[in-house]
Design a protein around this motif. Structure first.
Motif, PDB file in Angstrom:
ATOM      1  N   PHE A 135      11.645   8.362   4.256  1.00  0.00           N
ATOM      2  CA  PHE A 135      12.080   8.329   2.999  1.00  0.00           C
ATOM      3  C   PHE A 135      11.473   9.232   1.948  1.00  0.00           C
ATOM      4  N   THR A 136      10.197   9.975   2.232  1.00  0.00           N
ATOM      5  CA  THR A 136       9.476  10.857   1.462  1.00  0.00           C
ATOM      6  C   THR A 136       8.615  11.696   2.324  1.00  0.00           C
ATOM      7  N   GLY A 137       8.487  13.083   2.004  1.00  0.00           N
ATOM      8  CA  GLY A 137       7.447  13.954   2.685  1.00  0.00           C
ATOM      9  C   GLY A 137       6.155  14.167   1.491  1.00  0.00           C
ATOM     10  N   ASP A 138       6.240  13.352   0.374  1.00  0.00           N
ATOM     11  CA  ASP A 138       5.179  13.485  -0.373  1.00  0.00           C
ATOM     12  C   ASP A 138       3.831  12.729  -0.219  1.00  0.00           C
ATOM     13  N   GLU A 139       3.008  13.421   0.049  1.00  0.00           N
ATOM     14  CA  GLU A 139       1.752  12.641   0.999  1.00  0.00           C
ATOM     15  C   GLU A 139       1.069  11.663  -0.525  1.00  0.00           C
ATOM     16  N   ALA A 140       1.164  11.866  -1.793  1.00  0.00           N
ATOM     17  CA  ALA A 140       0.887  10.926  -2.572  1.00  0.00           C
ATOM     18  C   ALA A 140       1.715   9.937  -2.883  1.00  0.00           C
ATOM     19  N   ILE A 141       2.723  10.085  -2.568  1.00  0.00           N
ATOM     20  CA  ILE A 141       3.704   8.643  -2.643  1.00  0.00           C
ATOM     21  C   ILE A 141       3.583   7.923  -1.448  1.00  0.00           C
ATOM     22  N   ILE A 142       3.410   8.698  -0.267  1.00  0.00           N
ATOM     23  CA  ILE A 142       3.061   7.962   1.069  1.00  0.00           C
ATOM     24  C   ILE A 142       1.984   6.944   0.848  1.00  0.00           C
ATOM     25  N   ALA A 143       0.958   7.624   0.192  1.00  0.00           N
ATOM     26  CA  ALA A 143      -0.328   7.030   0.113  1.00  0.00           C
ATOM     27  C   ALA A 143      -0.266   5.487  -0.673  1.00  0.00           C
TER      28      ALA A 143
END
Length: 451
Positions: free
Chosen positions: A118-126
């Protein structure tokens, strides 16, 4: 031509009002969570949104199980034969536990990979991983609670579902406010605080439902021995209904994020305009969802009773009511769009675009308010579960998705035109659904005579 049965109107109003209020509260919980997380941190909001895509899929698949129980159980309820209701409720619980266990295992064993879809943004994944660490425990609990509430709804018990939703709203919002921001001397937990609130609310929901079934319910009278002594014929009957509904929900739940993604690739103004418009549309849509749910129980009960005159009279009456409600909802959406848009801070282009989309959705609402409850309430509630699968496969994947993709990326049509195509099935599905409903080929007696 139309029914004069006062009991019909009383039952429909009671079922519909309770389901509408329950859905409004459930939608308000999501809105409150989004507002508080958005005020706390944008990455936290985005992380929760990514995890909520899992919840969206779980909701759709759980809905298939619950609807299967309602379709079958309501017919047996109409036939005044409660013994099979216990068996089909047991099968619904088993299917729900299997689904809940599978989702829990997947979200425990590969959470990073799932969120990466759903997302590739590491901050969002964290942020999403921190949220999912607790939220994964809610999935089996939510599924079991929803299945049991569907069983109660199938025998026209709806008040407890509303009460549970109201309690859930108060608990979830209260804990979120306290733990997200660290109020009243509690630690500031951010997104994990939101997860604690949701998990606590889910546990409380299940506890209340189990207590109600154990001490207050006088219709189902569920017990382990009644629910899980199941003959092979019950498995066959249950999965004959479940499979078409399951695939219908899978295909629809896959199409929804793709449709959102098509608009998301156009411009930031398009995303903002569509988001704002969808929020208002969804709040009014709950009336239609309530109509569909109430109609499914009512038509299932009537088909189970075998009274053909009532079946036809109720069907005609409901269809006229759907059109009247649709016109009122469409007019309401049109008239309220300006005051609603004034709440938001939007660019001039996004505001104009949102206004145009809401005008369009006012007309879409009329079509949706007829075809959805007719298809999901009358036709599906009457036992015809395959028609919805066929219609949605053809309309969504054969017409709407290809045309919308071409309009957005090949023909480069304006955003409003793309939105019109994405929602066009709400209009043209009215024709096959109206034909099917008024030929009465949807009347399938699923309730077998008692032995």
């Amino acid at each position: 031509m139309f029914t004069k049965d006062k009991n019909f109107y009383r039952t429909l109003a009671r079922l519909m009002v309770m389901v509408v209020l329950q859905n409004v509260i459930a939608y308000s919980v999501n809105m409150a969570d989004n507002l508080m997380l958005g005020a706390y941190c944008q990455d936290a909001l985005s992380g929760a949104a990514a995890v909520n895509m899992i919840q969206f899929m779980v909701q759709q698949l759980t809905m298939a199980i619950g609807d299967s129980m309602i379709v079958i159980n309501s017919q047996y309820w109409g036939a005044r034969n409660t013994s099979p209701i216990h068996k089909f409720t047991g099968l619904g619980v088993l299917a729900g536990l299997l689904l809940g266990g599978l989702v829990f295992v997947l979200t425990t064993s590969c959470p990073y990979w799932i969120l990466g879809l759903f997302t590739g943004d590491e901050a969002i994944i964290a942020q999403g991983l921190a949220y999912l660490e607790l939220i994964r425990f809610t999935y089996p609990i939510y599924i079991l609670t929803t299945v049991l509430m569907a069983a109660l709804r199938s025998v026209e018990t709806v008040g407890i579902s509303f009460a549970v939703s109201l309690l859930s709203l108060a608990v979830d919002v209260g804990i979120n406010y306290t733990l997200i921001f660290g109020h009243f001397g509690f630690p500031e937990m951010g997104i994990r605080g939101a997860a604690v609130g949701t998990l606590t609310a889910r546990i409380l929901e299940l506890a209340v439902i189990l207590l109600y079934l154990g001490f207050r319910d006088q219709k189902l009278r569920l017990s382990v021995s009644r629910m899980f002594r199941i003959r092979a014929e019950y498995f066959r009957d249950f999965f004959k209904v479940l499979c078409p509904l399951f695939f219908t929900q899978i295909f629809w739940s896959i199409a929804t994020p793709i449709q959102t993604g098509i608009l998301g690739r156009l411009s930031s103004d398009a995303i903002a305009a569509n988001s704002v418009s969808t929020t208002m549309f969804q709040y009014l849509k709950v009336v239609t969802v309530g109509e569909a749910s109430a109609s499914a129980v009512l038509m299932g009960r009537t088909v189970g009773s075998g009274d053909m005159d009532k079946i036809k009279s109720y069907s005609r009456t409901l269809q006229v009511m759907y059109l009247i409600f649709g016109l009122l909802l469409g007019l309401g959406l049109f008239l309220m769009r300006k005051p609603f848009l004034s709440i938001y801070t939007l660019t001039d282009e996004a505001r104009v675009m949102a206004d145009q989309i809401l005008i369009l959705m006012s007309f879409i609402m009329v079509g949706m308010a007829y075809q959805m409850p007719t298809g999901s309430g009358i036709i599906k509630g009457g036992g015809d579960v395959k028609f919805s699968l066929v219609v949605n496969l053809i309309s969504t994947w054969g017409i709407v998705m290809p045309l919308s993709f071409l309009a957005a990326f090949y023909w480069k049509l304006p955003v409003v035109a793309v939105v019109a195509l994405l929602n066009s099935d709400q209009i043209f599905k009215c024709i096959p659904i109206a034909v099917r409903a008024n030929r009465y080929r949807w009347i399938h007696r699923l309730a077998k005579p008692s032995k």
